[in-house]
Motif scaffolding. Sequence first.
Motif, PDB file in Angstrom:
ATOM      1  N   SER A  77      11.283 -12.552  -2.650  1.00 51.85           N
ATOM      2  CA  SER A  77      10.803 -11.290  -2.090  1.00 51.85           C
ATOM      3  C   SER A  77      11.484 -10.578  -1.429  1.00 51.85           C
ATOM      4  N   PRO A 101      -2.358  -6.689  -1.926  1.00 57.27           N
ATOM      5  CA  PRO A 101      -1.727  -6.978  -3.020  1.00 57.27           C
ATOM      6  C   PRO A 101      -2.719  -7.023  -4.406  1.00 57.27           C
ATOM      7  N   GLY A 139       5.746 -12.643 -10.877  1.00 56.65           N
ATOM      8  CA  GLY A 139       4.526 -13.496 -10.059  1.00 56.65           C
ATOM      9  C   GLY A 139       4.805 -13.286  -8.735  1.00 56.65           C
ATOM     10  N   SER A 140       6.143 -13.325  -8.047  1.00 59.25           N
ATOM     11  CA  SER A 140       6.364 -12.968  -6.768  1.00 59.25           C
ATOM     12  C   SER A 140       6.109 -11.419  -6.336  1.00 59.25           C
ATOM     13  N   LYS A 142       4.032  -9.378  -8.034  1.00 55.37           N
ATOM     14  CA  LYS A 142       2.667  -9.249  -8.031  1.00 55.37           C
ATOM     15  C   LYS A 142       1.897  -9.589  -6.612  1.00 55.37           C
ATOM     16  N   SER A 143       2.527 -10.886  -6.140  1.00 59.11           N
ATOM     17  CA  SER A 143       2.067 -11.327  -4.854  1.00 59.11           C
ATOM     18  C   SER A 143       2.187 -10.549  -3.589  1.00 59.11           C
TER      19      SER A 143
END
Length: 150
Positions: A77, A101, A139-140, A142-143
């Motif tokens: 992140s 998000p 994935g990170s 997107k979150s």
Amino acid sequence: MAKKVVGQLKLQVKAGQANPSPPIGPALGQRGINIMAFCKEFNARTQEMEQGAPVPTVITYYADKSFTFEMKTSPASYFLKKAAGLKPVGKRNRPKGSVKPGREVAGTVTAAQVRQIAEAKMKDLSANDIEAAMQIILGSAKSIGIEVKG
């Protein structure tokens, strides 16, 4: 003869900015670890890194009051927010992702930047190849509300 391990402690310390004030000092002091020795060694080992970057650290301490520590790479992140150019906000002066998000986009990064982040974090990820590592980084992203273009 091997040293007797008493325990492990996980801390996230800013590169080059370890000092005996909270949260580092009390966490180390209550376990009998020499605080100043840790701070000096940590700052020396993170001298080449970007100052202020968060560094997850696993400290193993022994019965004879000695310790060793292992530094991991900064969180995904952190790299994503930096690549997206998010500005620091709030009382802690840290960049924030999206409040919602998946609905709101906080910033964008390119596929090449995602690949670069995945290569930097490869040793700390549980991926067998760079493509799998990129999926973890996606994935990170997107979150935290960062969109990937390209």
